[in-house]
Motif scaffolding. Structure first.
Motif, PDB file in Angstrom:
ATOM      1  N   GLY A  15       0.741  -1.361  -0.129  1.00  0.00           N
ATOM      2  CA  GLY A  15      -0.052  -0.061  -0.157  1.00  0.00           C
ATOM      3  C   GLY A  15       0.916   1.394  -0.052  1.00  0.00           C
ATOM      4  N   LEU A  16       0.302   2.281  -0.621  1.00  0.00           N
ATOM      5  CA  LEU A  16       0.915   3.566  -0.813  1.00  0.00           C
ATOM      6  C   LEU A  16       0.299   4.490   0.497  1.00  0.00           C
ATOM      7  CD1 LEU A  16       1.151   4.108  -4.533  1.00  0.00           C
ATOM      8  CD2 LEU A  16       2.898   3.995  -2.922  1.00  0.00           C
ATOM      9  N   GLY A  17      -0.124   5.884   0.188  1.00  0.00           N
ATOM     10  CA  GLY A  17      -0.898   6.533   1.228  1.00  0.00           C
ATOM     11  C   GLY A  17      -0.038   7.187   2.056  1.00  0.00           C
ATOM     12  N   VAL A  18      -0.534   7.603   3.130  1.00  0.00           N
ATOM     13  CA  VAL A  18      -0.088   8.129   4.329  1.00  0.00           C
ATOM     14  C   VAL A  18       1.208   7.369   4.942  1.00  0.00           C
ATOM     15  CG1 VAL A  18      -0.444   9.060   6.865  1.00  0.00           C
ATOM     16  CG2 VAL A  18      -1.902   9.671   4.915  1.00  0.00           C
ATOM     17  N   SER A  19       0.851   5.966   5.084  1.00  0.00           N
ATOM     18  CA  SER A  19       2.134   5.238   5.972  1.00  0.00           C
ATOM     19  C   SER A  19       2.781   4.400   4.987  1.00  0.00           C
ATOM     20  CB  SER A  19       1.000   3.901   6.782  1.00  0.00           C
ATOM     21  OG  SER A  19       0.245   4.701   7.881  1.00  0.00           O
ATOM     22  N   GLY A  20       2.333   4.091   3.695  1.00  0.00           N
ATOM     23  CA  GLY A  20       3.152   3.305   2.834  1.00  0.00           C
ATOM     24  C   GLY A  20       4.311   3.939   2.233  1.00  0.00           C
ATOM     25  N   VAL A  21       3.992   5.211   2.046  1.00  0.00           N
ATOM     26  CA  VAL A  21       5.170   5.896   1.294  1.00  0.00           C
ATOM     27  C   VAL A  21       6.352   6.309   1.985  1.00  0.00           C
ATOM     28  CG1 VAL A  21       5.596   8.444   0.306  1.00  0.00           C
ATOM     29  CG2 VAL A  21       3.584   7.183  -0.729  1.00  0.00           C
ATOM     30  N   PRO A  22       6.016   6.767   3.461  1.00  0.00           N
ATOM     31  CA  PRO A  22       7.232   6.933   4.314  1.00  0.00           C
ATOM     32  C   PRO A  22       7.950   5.821   4.647  1.00  0.00           C
ATOM     33  CG  PRO A  22       5.303   7.569   5.401  1.00  0.00           C
ATOM     34  CD  PRO A  22       4.873   7.511   4.032  1.00  0.00           C
ATOM     35  N   ALA A  23       7.128   4.458   4.778  1.00  0.00           N
ATOM     36  CA  ALA A  23       7.845   3.275   5.081  1.00  0.00           C
ATOM     37  C   ALA A  23       8.678   2.809   3.984  1.00  0.00           C
ATOM     38  CB  ALA A  23       6.466   2.166   5.513  1.00  0.00           C
ATOM     39  N   ALA A  24       8.235   2.806   2.747  1.00  0.00           N
ATOM     40  CA  ALA A  24       9.184   2.462   1.521  1.00  0.00           C
ATOM     41  C   ALA A  24      10.476   3.410   1.479  1.00  0.00           C
ATOM     42  CB  ALA A  24       8.191   2.873   0.118  1.00  0.00           C
ATOM     43  N   ARG A  25       9.983   4.861   1.868  1.00  0.00           N
ATOM     44  CA  ARG A  25      11.422   5.781   1.702  1.00  0.00           C
ATOM     45  C   ARG A  25      12.396   5.133   3.020  1.00  0.00           C
ATOM     46  NH1 ARG A  25       7.807  10.388   1.688  1.00  0.00           N
ATOM     47  NH2 ARG A  25       8.311  10.428   3.621  1.00  0.00           N
ATOM     48  N   ALA A  26      11.928   5.079   4.170  1.00  0.00           N
ATOM     49  CA  ALA A  26      12.754   4.523   5.140  1.00  0.00           C
ATOM     50  C   ALA A  26      13.285   3.451   5.152  1.00  0.00           C
ATOM     51  CB  ALA A  26      11.924   4.680   6.516  1.00  0.00           C
ATOM     52  N   LEU A  27      12.652   2.462   4.349  1.00  0.00           N
ATOM     53  CA  LEU A  27      13.245   1.226   4.091  1.00  0.00           C
ATOM     54  C   LEU A  27      14.435   1.094   3.049  1.00  0.00           C
ATOM     55  CD1 LEU A  27       9.831  -0.884   4.137  1.00  0.00           C
ATOM     56  CD2 LEU A  27      11.797  -1.477   5.806  1.00  0.00           C
ATOM     57  N   ALA A  28      14.116   2.035   2.114  1.00  0.00           N
ATOM     58  CA  ALA A  28      15.328   2.197   0.827  1.00  0.00           C
ATOM     59  C   ALA A  28      16.410   2.972   1.778  1.00  0.00           C
ATOM     60  CB  ALA A  28      14.832   3.154   0.175  1.00  0.00           C
ATOM     61  N   GLY A  29      16.168   3.776   2.587  1.00  0.00           N
ATOM     62  CA  GLY A  29      17.258   4.485   3.392  1.00  0.00           C
ATOM     63  C   GLY A  29      17.992   3.605   4.419  1.00  0.00           C
ATOM     64  N   LEU A  30      17.448   2.457   4.592  1.00  0.00           N
ATOM     65  CA  LEU A  30      18.078   1.473   5.565  1.00  0.00           C
ATOM     66  C   LEU A  30      18.848   0.408   4.822  1.00  0.00           C
ATOM     67  CD1 LEU A  30      15.492   0.557   8.076  1.00  0.00           C
ATOM     68  CD2 LEU A  30      17.597   1.762   8.422  1.00  0.00           C
ATOM     69  N   GLY A  31      18.917   0.498   3.385  1.00  0.00           N
ATOM     70  CA  GLY A  31      19.612  -0.336   2.356  1.00  0.00           C
ATOM     71  C   GLY A  31      18.532  -1.488   1.750  1.00  0.00           C
ATOM     72  N   ALA A  32      17.571  -1.603   2.050  1.00  0.00           N
ATOM     73  CA  ALA A  32      16.536  -2.632   1.745  1.00  0.00           C
ATOM     74  C   ALA A  32      16.308  -2.609   0.183  1.00  0.00           C
ATOM     75  CB  ALA A  32      15.353  -2.702   2.491  1.00  0.00           C
ATOM     76  N   VAL A  33      16.003  -3.736  -0.346  1.00  0.00           N
ATOM     77  CA  VAL A  33      15.709  -3.561  -1.684  1.00  0.00           C
ATOM     78  C   VAL A  33      13.826  -3.628  -1.789  1.00  0.00           C
ATOM     79  CG1 VAL A  33      15.473  -4.914  -4.003  1.00  0.00           C
ATOM     80  CG2 VAL A  33      17.407  -5.062  -2.678  1.00  0.00           C
ATOM     81  N   VAL A  34      13.341  -2.547  -2.227  1.00  0.00           N
ATOM     82  CA  VAL A  34      11.964  -2.196  -1.585  1.00  0.00           C
ATOM     83  C   VAL A  34      11.087  -2.402  -2.828  1.00  0.00           C
ATOM     84  CG1 VAL A  34      10.512  -0.773  -0.750  1.00  0.00           C
ATOM     85  CG2 VAL A  34      12.648  -0.731   0.207  1.00  0.00           C
ATOM     86  N   THR A  35      10.104  -2.928  -2.701  1.00  0.00           N
ATOM     87  CA  THR A  35       9.051  -3.321  -3.792  1.00  0.00           C
ATOM     88  C   THR A  35       7.746  -2.771  -3.177  1.00  0.00           C
ATOM     89  OG1 THR A  35       9.932  -5.117  -4.977  1.00  0.00           O
ATOM     90  CG2 THR A  35       7.864  -4.619  -5.488  1.00  0.00           C
ATOM     91  N   VAL A  36       7.067  -1.811  -3.784  1.00  0.00           N
ATOM     92  CA  VAL A  36       5.615  -1.530  -3.150  1.00  0.00           C
ATOM     93  C   VAL A  36       4.623  -2.012  -4.107  1.00  0.00           C
ATOM     94  CG1 VAL A  36       4.171   0.435  -2.439  1.00  0.00           C
ATOM     95  CG2 VAL A  36       6.480   0.682  -2.441  1.00  0.00           C
TER      96      VAL A  36
END
Length: 473
Positions: A15-36
């Motif tokens: 999911g995107l939205g209020v929670s999903g977008v910041p979660a995806a950004r934070a995970l990418a910042g931690l070096g994770a390979v992120v798929t939304v």
């Protein structure tokens, strides 16, 4: 520096939205390979996806059911049901599922501030904002965060020392996916049937709410008038020395906060709680001073006192607090009649509390019932009703309950669900009202049959009232 290492891990965000977008950004910042992944694919979703893709995040729109190959962890936003095919696939593959709150909790650094957490069917946002106001009056660096609209994932990434303590609103959805969260102190304000289509049963809903007490270190705050909240405290596994603290609109017993002769008092965080009580504030310090809002203030005070806040800061914080729009908001007086917007009363429990705040009411109600029944609400409120004006898709359910339990109350049934219905509803309510009455928008239903959200419904009511006032001048 966070306390979580996800470098190189393949993480799927649901999911995107209020929670999903910041979660995806934070995970990418931690070096994770992120798929939304996101079920819908519209203009809004594409606009949200574009900046994520610039960060190297893969975004799959229009497919929320398929688990991307190689996923090590799923992080979900609150609205996704536990029965979603994505989660079933994750369970079958042995892939853990965290909520955005769980992610935030695990990302905290060693100096992260403690959480004072609040949940409940109604009153969460108001209580959390009251709590933040009290903490600020004490001189503490704080913020109202979580389900209130400020993502916890963003908050925990703030530099160390930004906050002394956080006032955290948590929904049942968020708590379902947050097994590791351990608050300093937490409160369950009340429990009534809500979101049962998501949780599956009242028992499951209550169990998810009760997760907020798990591992509390100082205080589990419960509602003396709502036995289920106390039962959840009894069932919780808490730290040694953690106390059960009740709040009540009556005279408090030991280890409770309550009301004595118009004064909010504390018999929990005082030296001799068997014999002494500490004055915190007057009822007049709470705006609005409706019974359920006094209960919110007592819950906020209990959490603040558990954190060591002084009595005068409770008073000063409550005086400084002003509720959000559409929460028992006085719009205007017209011809001696008060018009009050409580569009946020989207279920029967919230509407019951709102109706209990006034003596003589013309009630504007209706919308999407979400499976609710209205007999108990009407039975409890019948003696206060001067009349009722019904709008929305499921208004017949309320009309039938009124016929059964308040047959003498005049009812106007507006057979329309267009947005202009509110103007007619206000005019009809004005016709039924007498000087000294309150015309109360407390729909007891969701708004999506007629409006984008409860805010838009409340704005339509306020506009109609102002138009009525202009005509009276």
């Amino acid at each position: 520096m966070t306390g979580l290492d996800l470098a190189g891990q393949h993480v799927t965000v649901a999911g995107l939205g209020v929670s999903g977008v910041p979660a995806a950004r934070a995970l990418a910042g931690l070096g994770a390979v992120v798929t939304v992944v996101n079920g819908s694919d519209g203009e809004r979703e594409r606009a949200q996806a574009a900046p994520l893709e610039e960060l190297g995040i893969t975004v799959r729109l229009g497919d929320g059911d398929t688990l991307p190959e190689g996923t090590d962890l799923v992080v979900t936003t609150p609205g996704w049901k536990p029965t979603s095919p994505l989660f079933q696939a994750a369970e079958a593959a042995g892939v853990p599922v965290w909520g955005d709150v769980e992610l935030a909790w695990r990302m905290r650094g060693p100096d992260s501030p403690p959480w004072l957490a609040v949940t409940g069917t109604n009153g969460k946002t108001t209580t959390v904002r009251m709590l933040a106001a009290i903490l600020e009056a004490e001189g503490l660096r704080t913020a109202a965060v979580g389900n209130i609209g400020v993502p916890l994932v963003d908050v925990v990434l703030e530099p160390s020392g930004t906050y002394d303590v956080l006032a955290v609103e948590l929904s049942s959805y968020q708590l379902h996916w947050a097994p590791s969260v351990r608050a300093h102190s937490a409160a369950v304000l009340n429990l009534a049937p809500d979101h049962l289509d998501w949780h599956g049963s009242m028992e499951a809903y209550a169990a998810d709410k009760g997760r907020i007490y798990e591992g509390n270190t100082v205080a589990c705050v419960y509602n003396v008038a709502d036995q289920v909240t106390e039962d959840l405290v009894r069932e919780a596994d808490v730290e040694e020395g953690c106390r059960a603290i009740g709040f009540t609109l009556g005279t408090p017993g030991p280890s409770q906060l309550g009301v004595v002769e118009g004064i909010l008092v504390d018999r929990a965080f005082v030296e001799n709680r068997q014999q002494h009580a500490q004055e915190l504030a007057e009822i007049s310090d709470v705006t609005p001073a409706a019974p359920h809002n006094i209960a919110n203030a007592l819950a906020a005070a209990a959490l603040a006192r558990a954190f060591g806040v002084r009595p005068q800061s409770v008073r000063d914080g409550l005086r400084a607090f002003h509720p959000d729009a559409h929460r028992i908001e006085h719009v205007a007086d017209v011809s001696g009649v008060a018009y009050v917007d409580d569009s946020k009363a989207t279920n029967t429990h919230a509407a019951e509390a709102s109706l209990a705040a006034y003596e003589h009411i013309v009630w504007i109600a209706g919308g999407l019932a979400k499976g609710a029944t209205f007999d108990e609400l009407v039975q409890k409120s019948a003696g206060r009703l001067r009349g009722a004006v019904l709008i929305g898709a499921d208004r017949a359910l309320i009309r039938e309950a009124l016929a059964r339990h308040a047959p003498d109350v005049p009812v106007v049934d507006l057979d329309r669900t267009d947005t202009g219905a509110m103007s007619e509803a206000v005019r009809e309510a004005a016709r039924l009202a007498r000087p000294g009455d309150t015309v109360l928008l407390a729909p007891a239903c969701a708004s999506m049959d007629m409006y984008l959200n409860y805010d838009k419904r409340g704005e339509a009511f306020a506009d109609a009232v102002r138009s009525l006032a202009a005509q009276e001048q």
